[in-house]
Design a protein around this motif. Structure first.
Motif, PDB file in Angstrom:
ATOM      1  N   THR A 258       0.533  -1.373  -0.126  1.00  0.00           N
ATOM      2  CA  THR A 258      -0.279   0.199   0.102  1.00  0.00           C
ATOM      3  C   THR A 258       1.114   1.389   0.221  1.00  0.00           C
ATOM      4  OG1 THR A 258      -0.460   0.023   2.616  1.00  0.00           O
ATOM      5  CG2 THR A 258      -2.080  -1.333   1.560  1.00  0.00           C
ATOM      6  N   ARG A 259       2.454   1.154   0.304  1.00  0.00           N
ATOM      7  CA  ARG A 259       3.036   2.331   0.462  1.00  0.00           C
ATOM      8  C   ARG A 259       4.068   2.783  -0.409  1.00  0.00           C
ATOM      9  NH1 ARG A 259       5.214   3.869   6.004  1.00  0.00           N
ATOM     10  NH2 ARG A 259       5.075   0.802   6.039  1.00  0.00           N
ATOM     11  N   GLN A 260       4.408   3.246  -0.452  1.00  0.00           N
ATOM     12  CA  GLN A 260       6.005   3.245  -1.946  1.00  0.00           C
ATOM     13  C   GLN A 260       6.821   4.198   0.374  1.00  0.00           C
ATOM     14  OE1 GLN A 260       8.004   5.750  -4.906  1.00  0.00           O
ATOM     15  NE2 GLN A 260       6.955   6.867  -3.895  1.00  0.00           N
ATOM     16  N   TRP A 261       7.325   2.986   0.866  1.00  0.00           N
ATOM     17  CA  TRP A 261       8.387   4.179   1.975  1.00  0.00           C
ATOM     18  C   TRP A 261       9.978   4.001   2.112  1.00  0.00           C
ATOM     19  CZ3 TRP A 261      12.282   1.774   5.196  1.00  0.00           C
ATOM     20  CH2 TRP A 261      12.488   2.107   5.931  1.00  0.00           C
TER      21      TRP A 261
ATOM     22  N   PRO B 276       1.335   7.067  -0.919  1.00  0.00           N
ATOM     23  CA  PRO B 276       0.702   6.315  -1.612  1.00  0.00           C
ATOM     24  C   PRO B 276       1.371   5.734  -2.073  1.00  0.00           C
ATOM     25  CG  PRO B 276      -0.752   7.711  -1.194  1.00  0.00           C
ATOM     26  CD  PRO B 276       0.811   8.254  -0.549  1.00  0.00           C
ATOM     27  N   ARG B 277       1.072   4.175  -2.289  1.00  0.00           N
ATOM     28  CA  ARG B 277       2.195   3.696  -3.664  1.00  0.00           C
ATOM     29  C   ARG B 277       1.428   3.401  -4.955  1.00  0.00           C
ATOM     30  NH1 ARG B 277       3.471  -2.884  -4.541  1.00  0.00           N
ATOM     31  NH2 ARG B 277       4.316  -2.281  -6.823  1.00  0.00           N
ATOM     32  N   GLY B 278       0.212   4.188  -5.312  1.00  0.00           N
ATOM     33  CA  GLY B 278      -0.278   4.427  -6.018  1.00  0.00           C
ATOM     34  C   GLY B 278       0.460   5.776  -7.072  1.00  0.00           C
ATOM     35  N   TRP B 279       1.301   6.614  -6.271  1.00  0.00           N
ATOM     36  CA  TRP B 279       2.261   7.742  -6.607  1.00  0.00           C
ATOM     37  C   TRP B 279       3.460   7.166  -7.048  1.00  0.00           C
ATOM     38  CZ3 TRP B 279       2.511  12.698  -3.269  1.00  0.00           C
ATOM     39  CH2 TRP B 279       0.651  13.330  -3.072  1.00  0.00           C
TER      40      TRP B 279
ATOM     41  N   ASN C 131      -0.172  11.524 -12.153  1.00  0.00           N
ATOM     42  CA  ASN C 131      -0.110  11.424 -10.974  1.00  0.00           C
ATOM     43  C   ASN C 131       0.391  13.031  -9.717  1.00  0.00           C
ATOM     44  OD1 ASN C 131       1.978  10.976  -8.616  1.00  0.00           O
ATOM     45  ND2 ASN C 131       2.678   8.810  -9.580  1.00  0.00           N
ATOM     46  N   PRO C 132      -0.125  12.625  -8.970  1.00  0.00           N
ATOM     47  CA  PRO C 132      -0.621  13.270  -7.615  1.00  0.00           C
ATOM     48  C   PRO C 132       1.275  14.727  -7.347  1.00  0.00           C
ATOM     49  CG  PRO C 132      -1.672  11.837  -6.682  1.00  0.00           C
ATOM     50  CD  PRO C 132      -0.833  11.490  -8.485  1.00  0.00           C
ATOM     51  N   ALA C 133       2.282  13.222  -8.017  1.00  0.00           N
ATOM     52  CA  ALA C 133       2.970  14.012  -7.678  1.00  0.00           C
ATOM     53  C   ALA C 133       3.995  15.278  -8.786  1.00  0.00           C
ATOM     54  CB  ALA C 133       4.932  13.391  -7.124  1.00  0.00           C
TER      55      ALA C 133
END
Length: 204
Positions: free
Chosen positions: A63-66, A79-82, A109-111
């Motif tokens: 679920t995440r990009q950490w 969020p992983r989607g980003w 992409n939000p980023a």
């Protein structure tokens, strides 16, 4: 003539392979751990040598990009989607997006669209001792740009060094478990390895 880039075919991993990758990430014991100098030095070198305002060592959970290490970015995860690295982990070599705003994979992409305003990304896979890709070492910029071959080699070599650090961690963890097991009472000799160590299994 449009300057927007059509997305290339994305090689989708099998569910089994994706599940194995996530198990490898859990086994690594890296996620949600404190910063470490060995990784922070590599990220600093990536940012400085490639003249990038942002450099990251990313780990992709379900679920995440950490970010195990980060330079030039305050947030600790997204969020992983980003994650631009969703594409990087599907290949062996470097993934480059020279202009995120005109790349159909990332334009929404939000980023890219949001306050961060990212415009350039280049990342190289980072893997564990078994070859599973855990994430990437990447650089990001707020302006479109290109990397020459020397810069690509620098990025690839830094990612390889990050992979080596991960392998050293795994080896150290295994050695410590072996020593603890050898020093334990006979009744505990059959105990299973702690989380983060590999099981040796006989193949039938």
């Amino acid at each position: 003539m449009s300057c927007r880039h059509a997305p290339p075919r994305r090689r989708r991993p099998s569910r089994v392979r994706a599940g194995q990758r996530l198990l490898a990430l859990e086994r690594s014991g890296l996620v949600d751990t404190p910063p470490e100098d060995s990784f922070d030095r590599l990220i600093w070198l990536a940012a400085r040598s490639l003249d990038a305002p942002v450099a990251l060592l990313t780990m992709l959970t379900p679920t995440r990009q950490w970010f195990k290490s980060r330079y030039g970015l305050d947030m600790v995860d997204t969020p992983r989607g980003w994650a631009f690295c969703n594409y990087t982990i599907l290949q062996k070599g470097i993934m480059v997006a020279e202009n995120l705003a005109t790349d159909l994979r990332f334009a929404e992409n939000p980023a890219v669209k949001g306050e961060l305003g990212f415009r350039f990304y280049a990342g190289s896979p980072v893997s564990d001792p078994d070859g599973f890709t855990l994430g990437s070492l990447c650089v990001i910029d707020t302006r479109p740009r290109v990397l020459d071959e020397t810069q690509k080699q620098i990025l690839a070599n830094l990612a390889a060094l990050a992979s080596d650090e991960i392998k050293l961690r795994a080896t150290d963890r295994q050695l410590r478990w072996v020593i603890e097991r050898a020093n334990s009472k006979p009744s505990a000799a059959a105990a299973s390895p702690p989380p983060g160590t590999k099981h040796v299994v006989e193949h039938q």
